[in-house]
Design a protein around this motif. Sequence first.
Motif, short mmCIF file in Angstrom:
data_model
loop_
_atom_site.label_atom_id
_atom_site.label_comp_id
_atom_site.label_asym_id
_atom_site.label_seq_id
_atom_site.Cartn_x
_atom_site.Cartn_y
_atom_site.Cartn_z
N UNK B 304 -14.22 33.20 29.44
CA UNK B 304 -14.16 31.68 29.62
C UNK B 304 -15.10 30.99 30.05
N UNK B 305 -16.19 31.75 30.60
CA UNK B 305 -17.40 31.24 31.17
C UNK B 305 -18.47 31.30 29.78
N UNK B 306 -17.86 32.07 28.68
CA UNK B 306 -19.07 32.02 27.65
C UNK B 306 -20.00 33.22 27.82
N UNK B 307 -19.76 33.80 28.93
CA UNK B 307 -20.88 35.03 28.98
C UNK B 307 -20.78 36.28 28.07
N UNK B 308 -19.32 36.40 27.67
CA UNK B 308 -18.92 37.22 26.45
C UNK B 308 -18.25 36.69 25.50
N UNK B 309 -18.11 37.22 24.17
CA UNK B 309 -17.32 36.53 23.06
C UNK B 309 -16.55 38.00 22.44
N UNK B 310 -16.11 37.67 21.28
CA UNK B 310 -15.27 38.88 20.47
C UNK B 310 -16.31 39.80 20.06
N UNK B 311 -17.53 39.54 20.21
CA UNK B 311 -18.77 40.66 19.69
C UNK B 311 -18.67 41.79 20.79
N UNK B 312 -18.09 41.33 22.03
CA UNK B 312 -18.00 42.40 23.05
C UNK B 312 -17.27 43.69 22.77
N UNK B 326 -21.68 53.30 26.17
CA UNK B 326 -22.32 52.13 25.63
C UNK B 326 -21.40 50.78 25.85
N UNK B 327 -22.06 49.73 26.44
CA UNK B 327 -21.11 48.67 26.32
C UNK B 327 -22.03 47.59 26.27
N UNK B 328 -21.59 46.71 24.92
CA UNK B 328 -22.70 45.65 24.76
C UNK B 328 -22.01 44.50 24.04
N UNK B 329 -22.78 43.13 23.65
CA UNK B 329 -22.23 41.95 23.05
C UNK B 329 -23.31 41.14 22.78
N UNK B 330 -23.03 40.13 21.92
CA UNK B 330 -24.01 39.14 21.77
C UNK B 330 -23.82 37.88 22.55
N UNK B 331 -24.65 37.35 23.21
CA UNK B 331 -24.43 36.45 24.14
C UNK B 331 -25.70 35.40 24.35
N UNK B 332 -25.35 34.26 24.94
CA UNK B 332 -26.64 33.49 25.10
C UNK B 332 -27.25 33.71 26.55
N UNK B 333 -26.64 34.61 27.25
CA UNK B 333 -27.17 34.96 28.55
C UNK B 333 -27.42 36.46 28.77
N UNK B 334 -28.18 36.97 28.05
CA UNK B 334 -28.30 38.47 27.99
C UNK B 334 -28.54 39.16 29.40
N UNK B 335 -29.28 38.47 29.99
CA UNK B 335 -29.43 39.07 31.47
C UNK B 335 -28.23 38.92 32.34
N UNK B 336 -27.48 37.88 32.31
CA UNK B 336 -26.21 37.60 33.11
C UNK B 336 -25.10 38.77 32.47
#
Lengths: 423, 434
Positions: B304-312, B326-336
């Motif tokens: 909901x916060x937009x930190x992760x999406x369906x690519x997670x 490994x745990x990964x995703x596309x995100x606008x806030x990679x650090x967060x």
Amino acid sequence: MQKQVTTGVTAALIETKQFKTTKINVSFTTILEDKSELAMRTLIANLLEVSSQKYPNQKLISDKLAEMYGASFGTTVNRRGRMHTIGFSFTCVNDKYLQGNQNLLTQAAEFLQEVIFNPLVTSPQAKFDLQTFARQKENLINYIQTIKENKQTYASLQLQAGYFLDTIQYTPVYGDVTDLENINAKMAYEYYQKMLQEDTINIVISGDLITSDLSELLTHLPFEARKKQLGDIYYTQNITNTVYQKEEKQSLNQSKLDVAYHLPISYRTENYYAALVFNALFGGSVLSKLFINVREKESMAYYASSNFDSFRQFLYVQTGIEAQNKEHVLRLIERQLNSLISGDVSVETFENVKKELLTDYESRYDSQGTAMLQQVMDTITQVSIQATEWEEKIAAVTLEEVCNVAKMVNLQAVYFLNGEESS
Amino acid sequence: MRVKEYEQFGETLYTLVLPNGLKVNMLPRPNFHKTYGILTTNYGSLDSTFAPLDKDELCKVPDGIAHFLEHKLFEKKNYDAFDLFGKYGADANAYTSFTRTSYLFSATKNVKECLDILLDFVQTPYFSDETVAKEKGIIGQEIKMYDDDPNWRLFFGMLGNLYPNTPLSVDIAGSVESIAQITPELLYTCYNAFYQPSNMNLFIVGRLDVEELTSWIEKNQSLKDFPSAQKIQRVQFENTLESVDIIPYRMIELDVQRPKTMVGIRGLDVVPEGRDGLKYKLTIDLLLYLLYSESSKNYLELYKRGILDDSFGYEFQIERGFHFAVISGDTKNPQELSNEIIGIAENAQNILVNQQSEFQLAQRELIGRYITSMNSLESIANQYAGDLFEDATIFDVVPIIEKITLDDIKKVAQDFIRSEAVSVYQVLPKEDVK
């Protein structure tokens, strides 16, 4: 068993003991009239996948699916010819492999009813829940932008953008970002209502089941009669006299050369079976001319293949190569096509490719999902043929017929993604 | 012949070991149209230092040679194995992983012929200067294709963090430079060491008659001469590792639309042997489900916060000599996102408190997924891991999952998640300089 539930709504039961699961597909099909429908339908499919009144977010959906022993549920979008389909797909384990009486089929029917008929809306304004809508819209825009990162897909989309004359056809199946940005929650909800009323509905259930299982499922899927029938599902366009050529530069390790052809043959009509054999010989198999010559003999590529889309009369070749080999590979591709026009195929290869097609066809029945999709396709196209008949038709194809197909192929577009960016 | 009944699933597995050491598993599926056969050798890209057959001294071979060998086995002096399978309309393929190389076919007719072709082409090596040179162009393009895939770069970037300067951090296919060093002689050296029947197994599933099949395989093998089985001396991957090697963070700038971040956890704990190893793997699968799936405690809030999406997504890999998550995703806030992922891992013990009902859901989820995967002939055969879990098949998995408890998960979380084993790798968009 297949039946007409009401006008424009069909239901089929595939009874099989082959699989350990029960699978249900509900598909919504329409003829696209405007390219903005692509974005609209993708967004709606995504919304319905993650929310409903009873399960307002994906955690609750995921929990419910886990409770049903790892059931899986998803929505898909698919374009075939002029048709567009939103599919609801559900799979769960057959009760007999689980302990206790789980009655998963009843739960499945209730679940599908919920996600299809009770979307998460804000009443009384009659629109999708704003927060969920905004999130899904943003996610879809992000998704569309990341498609560019897959260079094989990207090159193929650029080729199609150059080849197709119709805006609906040259737009990617998930729609474009501009159209998406213009959609609001109210418009989407109105489109959903229209879809629920007007789309052609095909329901298929497969598994170790009995007739009453289908009846039970149908009581949960109360679709009303449709007013409209699907129109012409095939897309055709005329040959253009100039070949579309486009080159684009990016900094990459591998360049992509894709070629599009017009091939005026439609699904399961005259010459269709010869076209299948032609495509297998051209680039659709490891025995094909492209695989053997471009890859194995000349060592130009890891992949060099062809595909034929009989719903759009569209034949295309995809390769991944060194930039400096572009002209050479283009000539090689042309040479392979010419050798098929002149019938330069050994009797052995010709027969082997046909055998391979038959194996592929038989193997479809080892996949529960594939057999169900074929069922829907047979219903929509109204050309259903028996497996033996399909085999006979392939067996009957002659080399001469394949040469004639090759002669009908017309070069229309060349797209080159040049990986050697000049900096 | 050993016969194992799996009553819950109505399946029977037949196993035998031939005099030459080849292990054969057969699983009849009479309702299916296809027969699927896969011949696997316990040899992959990690096995680059070993003693050649009849020698004691270790040798080091170029990266990517196991995969190169896999490509080259298809081509013989006067024919290609694809053409032979083609005669019978069969599909054939092969693949190489870190620890295994597999050759497979699927056919709806002429299973005997296909089986003979499979055994014969894998057991009759032919390598020449000419064919080796030609393959370098094809594999070079395969390597370059993957080099352009940012998700592939993310994954191997992470392996470079977790296992720096080891074969595990190198693409299975090697590099254009490393495969340039491959010669026919080196291929024969690898082949002779690792393609002994005693280091291999054959799994056949689908439409088949066990007696008939057994006689075909026995006949085929009895017609061939093999050197007597020798113990393979290879440098065990786990013995080359030191925990201090882990690189905590690296990034690369590529032409991507959105940043990608991956958190890796290298297993520093010792995986139990045999079936207990399988239980360990399934316990980690449940742990990761409770921490990172859509049903997990934190997922929805981050979504909901937009930190992760369906690519997670997340995955756990365990093979001979290594295991990691490994745990990964596309995100606008990679650090967060990476901070959140690490925070969840470090806080696992607290998250797992009072999760009994969530745990039971996770158990159901995993049981259902495994039963569903029994629909696929390919899943049944490909998931068989040979010696790794003492010949377990997917039919052995469900009873093991049923016995796992929430306490087992807490225990495994403690052993597996160690702060010194955690690393981050990121793929970031190139700075726009236009």
